[in-house]
Design an enzyme around this catalytic site. Structure first.
Site, PDB file in Angstrom:
ATOM      1  N   GLU A 199       0.866  -1.117  -0.099  1.00  0.00           N
ATOM      2  CA  GLU A 199       0.032   0.088  -0.031  1.00  0.00           C
ATOM      3  C   GLU A 199       0.717   1.218   0.110  1.00  0.00           C
ATOM      4  OE1 GLU A 199      -2.884  -0.446   3.240  1.00  0.00           O
ATOM      5  OE2 GLU A 199      -4.288  -1.738   1.423  1.00  0.00           O
ATOM      6  N   GLU A 275      -5.939  -7.850  -1.549  1.00  0.00           N
ATOM      7  CA  GLU A 275      -6.725  -7.807  -0.135  1.00  0.00           C
ATOM      8  C   GLU A 275      -8.163  -7.483  -0.671  1.00  0.00           C
ATOM      9  OE1 GLU A 275      -5.001  -5.259   2.638  1.00  0.00           O
ATOM     10  OE2 GLU A 275      -3.080  -6.259   2.601  1.00  0.00           O
TER      11      GLU A 275
END
Ligand SMILES: *[C@@H]1O[C@H](CO)[C@@H](O)[C@H](O)[C@H]1NC(C)=O
Ligand SMILES: *[C@@H]1O[C@H](CO)[C@@H](O)[C@H](O)[C@H]1NC(C)=O
Ligand SMILES: *[C@@H]1O[C@H](CO)[C@@H](O)[C@H](O)[C@H]1NC(C)=O
EC number: 3.2.1.23
Length: 656
Positions: A199, A275
């Site tokens: 991320e 995810e």
């Protein structure tokens, strides 16, 4: 349902007898030899030239008892999943500056760190692997997986191309990647993809030179499989290098919109959710998070039919053992701290203890419905037995004051030092646990006040002459008061009588370093901003005691005094009970709801933290952590011990 488990061979026989004509996953993809790995050069994934959809589930070897890796992997495969994704935590694998632990490095976590053993187990269980190798992982893990000794060098700017940081990154990755390279798919191993960073589109540092340097390091140390990044598609390409690193998506809802955004960024290439949230984690004092089967089904199905490959985050959450939970943080001053619980159950398809849930059955059904490629899958393994052992009484106690009075190597210092600055552990400092700052020979007049400036990191107990004078935790509102992090410049009144030659102890707990956001100076204990004043006069000349609760240290503590329920003293202190078990050693949960706040240590191993404010009320104790015969349960309680340790067959969450 709860049958005793049979031998591995017998289970395998049962598992494969029913559908014996189908090839295993590895037979299907590799029986004609291996010429290529996971490819994204067409609008769908291929592996070794054959179409594949990655039905992936996330589980972390370092959050699962190693004795149960096989069980959890087989449960994953039995649901029809073909891939396991795992993060790799730098802080566990390089616990000291320059010394590594991949299963035999001697750290208290070493039993969890046989990464090669996990990879081999995955392959033997017929599962492919996505290695999410960091160096930053977030993962709700202590400092996002960074080792705390990096904080000793103020030049280090994590998640940037800053030179000193990158020197440590390259040294770690050279060790890690050299080990992983031989487990790559095209080398005959299970790893089909590596994730670089995590991320990064969310990182305030936004340094593309850093991403390029990471890419170069992966290539340099022999990584040939697909390299990916993972971000919310809302971040655009902020977290990746378009055309160099393959982008995947993270989301919990709106799959069609977000996969659409990803598709626009990588037209003509396959799509993957790295995810997709099956549930969520808990901070202390929150309500336990759950995510309904209905909403997971809707968005999982919409992702599969888009079509996209999906990694369920988490498939099985597991446990933040010891002191290894992360925390959410606000601004740099610690005022916004929110530590994550020791349970990482995540409301995932498998519970923290590995039980099946209705979400498991639902996921299994959807994969059966949508996967066109038939391979051999095992029957779901039988449940692992668990029981509530009868409660055991606390029979011995040792006050913190007694421990400190016999402490071998306290550190004298003219000024306060943070945990990380302590000259211990081969000059890697103290990573986790508690630290005590002591003043001796003080004259304290009646109604004296003690002030600690700044925001404390993270909880503080004050003892005068060995006796606790700060308040017990009564509710999470106390986080606004003395002893917790929200209040800046906090003050406490010390005594109502005049004292001479008094001893003052400031006991500080590291409740977990921040794992995302602005996470540069995640130092703990008394740090730069924390000056200590007695009636306005700054204190100096300290004795500092690192309380790391290492296994070897806890096991050799002496001076325990016998107690029963009538003679139990208040905390802070250690309280001991003995649990006798037979050869069966079944799993259990410790029910800590009658205790206040602290940590539980079983046979020297720090299992995790408890706090009655919840939502977590129980600590998972896997049977393999027990030994036949007597087992020592030692509890470090800050405030109010209970007279016994209770057990529960199932996890308990209170929903405040
Ligand atoms: C692979 O998948 C693509 C896209 O669904 C499809 O067009 C193609 O026919 C498939 N190839 C094989 C060999 O099944
Ligand atoms: C790591 O160890 C090296 C060699 O002893 C030393 O030069 C360096 O300063 C240490 N780094 C940190 C962050 O402590
Ligand atoms: C805390 O004390 C510092 C000086 O040590 C001062 O600058 C700051 O304004 C104080 N903050 C509050 C909220 O009183």
């Amino acid at each position: 349902m709860k049958t005793k488990f049979s031998t591995l061979a017998f289970q395998l026989f049962l598992a494969f007898a029913s559908s014996a004509d189908l090839p295993t996953l590895y037979q299907y993809y590799t029986s004609d030899g291996i010429t290529s790995g996971l490819s994204v050069d067409q609008p769908y994934f291929t592996l070794n030239g054959k179409n594949i959809t990655l039905y992936s589930g996330e589980m972390h070897y370092f959050r699962i008892p190693p004795q149960y890796w096989r069980d959890r992997l087989r449960k994953l495969r039995a649901a029809g999943l073909n891939t396991v994704a795992t993060y790799i935590p730098w802080n566990l694998h390089e616990p000291r500056n320059g010394s590594f632990d991949f299963g035999s490095g001697g750290s208290d976590m070493e039993m969890f760190l046989d990464l090669e053993g996990f990879l081999a187990a995955a392959q033997e269980e017929d599962v492919l692997v996505i290695a999410r190798s960091g160096p930053y992982i977030c993962a709700e893990w202590e400092w996002g997986g960074f080792p705390s000794w990096l904080l000793r060098d103020e030049n280090v700017k994590v998640r940037t191309s800053e030179e000193t940081f990158m020197r440590y990154v390259e040294r770690y990755l050279s060790t890690l990647l050299s080990l992983l390279a031989k487990y790559q798919f095209t080398n005959g191993g299970p790893i089909v993809a590596f994730q670089v960073e995590n991320e990064y589109g969310n990182s305030p540092t936004n340094d593309k030179v850093y991403l390029q340097q990471l890419y170069d390091i992966f290539k340099h140390y022999g990584i040939v499989e697909l390299l990916v990044t993972a971000d919310s598609p809302k971040r655009g390409t902020a977290g990746t290098l378009p055309g160099v690193l393959f982008q995947t998506a993270n989301y919990g809802s709106y799959p069609v919109e977000l996969l659409g955004a990803l598709e626009e960024m990588q037209p003509g290439q396959p799509l993957m959710a790295m995810e997709f949230y099956s549930g969520w984690f808990d901070h202390w004092s929150e309500s336990h998070h759950t995510k309904s089967d209905g909403s997971v089904r809707r968005d999982y199905e919409a992702s599969l039919t888009y079509p996209a490959s999906v990694n369920l985050y988490m498939f099985h959450g597991g446990t933040n053992w010891g002191f290894l939970n992360g925390a959410t943080i606000g601004p740099g001053d610690n005022s916004g701290l929110a530590p994550t619980t020791s349970s990482y159950d995540y409301n995932a398809p498998l519970t923290e203890a590995g039980d099946y849930t209705s979400k498991y059955d639902m996921i299994k059904g959807l994969i059966e419905q949508y996967n066109p490629i038939q391979t051999l899958t095992p029957e779901p393994p039988a449940l692992i037995e668990r029981q509530a052992y009868p409660a055991v009484p606390i029979h011995s106690q040792l006050s913190l004051n007694d421990i400190l009075s016999k402490f071998d190597d306290s550190i004298p210092s003219s000024t306060t030092l943070s945990m990380e600055q302590l000259p211990i552990n081969d000059n890697s400092g103290q990573s986790y646990g508690y630290i005590v700052y002591r003043q001796e020979g003080l004259t304290i007049s009646a109604d004296s006040t003690l002030t600690i400036t700044g925001h404390v990191r993270d909880t503080v107990m004050i003892l005068v002459d060995g006796v606790l004078i700060s308040n017990s935790l009564s509710s999470s509102d106390d986080f606004n008061n003395f002893g917790y992090w929200r209040l800046e410049n906090s003050t406490i009144s010390l005594t109502s009588t005049d004292l001479t030659d008094a001893t003052l102890d400031i006991v500080i707990e590291n409740w977990g370093r921040g794992n995302s956001g602005h996470m540069y100076r995640q130092v703990k204990g008394l740090v730069e901003d924390n000056h200590v004043y007695l009636n306005g006069q700054e204190l100096s000349s300290w004795l500092i005691f690192p309380l790391e609760f290492k296994s070897s240290w806890t096991k050799k503590l002496t001076g325990w005094s016998s107690v029963d329920s009538t003679s139990l003293s208040k905390g802070p202190g250690l309280y001991k009970a003995t649990l006798s078990v037979d050869e069966d050693r079944t799993d259990t949960f410790l029910d800590m709801s009658e205790w206040n706040k602290g940590v539980v240590i079983v046979n020297g191993f720090v299992l995790g933290r408890y706090a009655f404010i919840g939502p977590q009320q129980t600590l998972y104790l896997p049977g393999p952590f027990l030994q036949p015969g007597d087992n020592e349960i030692v509890i470090f309680e800050h405030f109010e011990p209970a007279a016994e340790v209770k057990f529960s067959q199932d996890a308990i969450f209170n929903n405040l």
